[in-house]
Scaffold this motif. Structure first.
Motif, short mmCIF file in Angstrom:
data_model
loop_
_atom_site.label_atom_id
_atom_site.label_comp_id
_atom_site.label_asym_id
_atom_site.label_seq_id
_atom_site.Cartn_x
_atom_site.Cartn_y
_atom_site.Cartn_z
N LEU A 71 59.02 -21.32 -32.30
CA LEU A 71 57.77 -21.01 -32.78
C LEU A 71 57.01 -22.12 -32.85
CD1 LEU A 71 58.90 -18.87 -36.00
CD2 LEU A 71 58.11 -18.20 -33.76
N ALA A 72 55.78 -22.16 -32.17
CA ALA A 72 54.85 -23.24 -32.19
C ALA A 72 53.85 -22.70 -33.08
CB ALA A 72 53.97 -23.07 -30.78
N LEU A 73 53.20 -23.95 -33.89
CA LEU A 73 52.44 -23.37 -35.02
C LEU A 73 51.30 -24.75 -35.22
CD1 LEU A 73 55.24 -23.00 -37.85
CD2 LEU A 73 53.94 -21.06 -36.63
N GLY A 74 50.35 -24.00 -35.77
CA GLY A 74 49.12 -24.79 -36.16
C GLY A 74 47.98 -24.15 -36.74
N TYR A 75 46.70 -24.77 -36.90
CA TYR A 75 45.79 -23.93 -37.14
C TYR A 75 44.91 -23.49 -36.11
CZ TYR A 75 46.61 -25.10 -42.17
OH TYR A 75 47.37 -25.39 -43.19
N PRO A 76 44.61 -22.28 -35.91
CA PRO A 76 43.98 -21.90 -34.70
C PRO A 76 42.66 -22.68 -34.19
CG PRO A 76 43.42 -20.29 -36.57
CD PRO A 76 44.32 -21.51 -37.16
N ALA A 77 42.70 -22.53 -32.89
CA ALA A 77 41.36 -23.04 -32.37
C ALA A 77 41.03 -22.09 -31.06
CB ALA A 77 41.52 -24.53 -31.56
N GLU A 78 41.39 -20.88 -31.46
CA GLU A 78 40.85 -19.82 -30.40
C GLU A 78 40.75 -18.51 -31.24
OE1 GLU A 78 43.23 -18.64 -27.22
OE2 GLU A 78 45.25 -18.82 -28.03
N GLU A 79 40.19 -17.68 -30.57
CA GLU A 79 39.78 -16.29 -31.07
C GLU A 79 40.57 -15.35 -30.11
OE1 GLU A 79 36.35 -12.94 -32.13
OE2 GLU A 79 35.89 -14.98 -31.30
N VAL A 80 41.52 -14.41 -31.00
CA VAL A 80 42.20 -13.42 -30.15
C VAL A 80 41.76 -12.10 -30.72
CG1 VAL A 80 44.45 -12.55 -29.86
CG2 VAL A 80 43.96 -14.94 -30.26
N VAL A 81 41.41 -11.29 -29.75
CA VAL A 81 40.87 -9.74 -30.13
C VAL A 81 41.99 -8.78 -29.53
CG1 VAL A 81 38.58 -10.30 -30.63
CG2 VAL A 81 39.34 -9.71 -28.32
N LEU A 82 42.16 -7.82 -30.25
CA LEU A 82 42.94 -6.57 -29.48
C LEU A 82 42.02 -5.68 -28.93
CD1 LEU A 82 45.22 -5.81 -32.54
CD2 LEU A 82 45.64 -7.11 -30.46
N GLU A 83 42.37 -5.09 -27.81
CA GLU A 83 41.78 -4.11 -26.98
C GLU A 83 42.37 -2.83 -26.60
OE1 GLU A 83 38.90 -4.94 -25.89
OE2 GLU A 83 38.59 -7.07 -26.25
N LYS A 84 41.69 -1.87 -26.69
CA LYS A 84 42.34 -0.60 -26.40
C LYS A 84 43.17 -0.40 -25.00
CE LYS A 84 40.57 3.33 -29.37
NZ LYS A 84 39.80 4.45 -29.16
N MET A 85 44.31 -0.15 -24.83
CA MET A 85 44.70 0.28 -23.42
C MET A 85 44.82 1.51 -23.11
SD MET A 85 48.48 -1.54 -22.31
CE MET A 85 49.41 -0.47 -21.53
N GLU A 86 44.46 1.74 -21.94
CA GLU A 86 44.61 3.10 -21.41
C GLU A 86 46.17 3.51 -21.08
OE1 GLU A 86 42.09 5.37 -21.48
OE2 GLU A 86 41.17 3.54 -22.35
N GLN A 87 46.46 4.91 -21.20
CA GLN A 87 48.00 5.08 -20.97
C GLN A 87 48.56 4.25 -19.83
OE1 GLN A 87 48.87 9.09 -20.62
NE2 GLN A 87 51.04 9.11 -21.80
N ASP A 88 49.37 3.81 -20.02
CA ASP A 88 50.11 3.09 -18.88
C ASP A 88 49.22 2.20 -18.21
OD1 ASP A 88 53.00 3.48 -19.41
OD2 ASP A 88 52.50 5.58 -18.95
N GLY A 89 48.44 1.49 -18.69
CA GLY A 89 47.21 0.66 -18.11
C GLY A 89 47.99 -0.60 -18.02
#
Lengths: 200, 200
Positions: free
Chosen positions: A154-172
């Protein structure tokens, strides 16, 4: 506690691979996170996992090149100096404490690492599960005996990037991507796509 | 959110095997729990797990005898009528969505099931991970096709037993036990006992 605290923190707990390297994490905080791993359930109650903390900068520099980063970002070799993890928790199997089949160990590992990452997110700390590393090279680098088998970093730290979830089409397409602004996008299957009716 | 909400809920999230069978769980709540599983991380972002809800009492009665309960309580065959689970979430591998090695699937399963059980505990609902069941018998009972491989059953309900953690001596007995008042005791390794120093 409100009714959706867990949902909020689970949603927030995303994989992060770029960190503010000048912001360190205290030993006390890291031990607190391992304590959360300890409190998770374990098959047959064996509790066969143990943990090694790597925080010393010399040791971090030795571990870093042994790790594989973000398989789908083929032109990105991993975080640059200045945005690297400030701590690693190496999760190991204590083979003397293991009584059940290997599958059970990996379920325990999922539980334990999720507890760590949820507790970390609550403190503004994020991380990345890394299974792609040479177990032998890491074992040698840390002078591990045969009793202990490295499973996950497990690599850990305070974040320096933004991560967003996206909707995935069925079996996309399951591959995450980075956009022009370096925002990291992760496609997620939708709920209707993972619910199975009897007779499927 | 306070600094120790996650610790509190992780501590509270214990395995429970006796339930108040008259207290049902709504479909909406169960779907919300599966949504928490969905939001967990997944190796290679494959998200190869899917879930089947079993809540209908006839189906619950068919599943119950296929499950193994509490290996260390050898004189206890499992919960009696009136204290049985009111819902099961069957966690399955969708083999068409699986790209990586089996170990990764089981890490995903640990993450997903922990998200479900933490979200459940927040609502006063508890459960038990059951890996000891005949995959074939469950598959037949639910008319599952070859594409889906049952991995784990989560038995859920409102609790009808008390579970307490006990300090475990170094490499002491890992077996949980029930006392004369039917309180369930679970020995846990101590933090100092699962931290490894380099060179171990």
């Amino acid at each position: 506690m409100g009714k959706n605290m867990i949902q909020d923190i689970i949603r927030k707990t995303r994989t992060v691979r770029k960190f503010q390297e000048e912001m360190k994490i205290s030993q006390e905080t890291l031990l607190g996170l391992i304590d959360l791993a300890r409190l998770g359930g374990s098959a047959r109650n064996c509790q066969p996992l143990c943990y090694m903390l790597i925080t010393d900068s010399e040791q971090c520099e030795k571990i870093f090149p042994l790790l594989g980063w973000a398989g789908y970002l083929s032109d990105w070799p991993g975080p640059e100096p200045g945005e690297r993890p400030v701590a690693y928790i190496l999760c190991l199997l204590d083979t003397k404490r293991c009584k059940g089949p290997e599958n059970e160990v990996y379920i325990d590992l999922g539980i334990a690492s999720q507890n760590i990452l949820l507790g970390a997110a609550e403190r503004g700390i994020f991380g990345c599960r890394i299974g792609a590393f040479s177990k032998d090279a890491v074992g040698r680098s840390l002078a591990l005996g045969n009793r202990y088998k490295p499973l996950l970093v497990l690599a850990l730290g305070y974040p320096a990037e933004e991560v967003v979830l996206e909707k995935m089409e069925q079996d996309g397409d399951i591959r995450y991507w980075r956009d022009a602004d370096s925002v990291h996008h992760v496609p997620k299957r939708q709920l209707s796509d993972i619910i199975l009716e009897p007779g499927s």
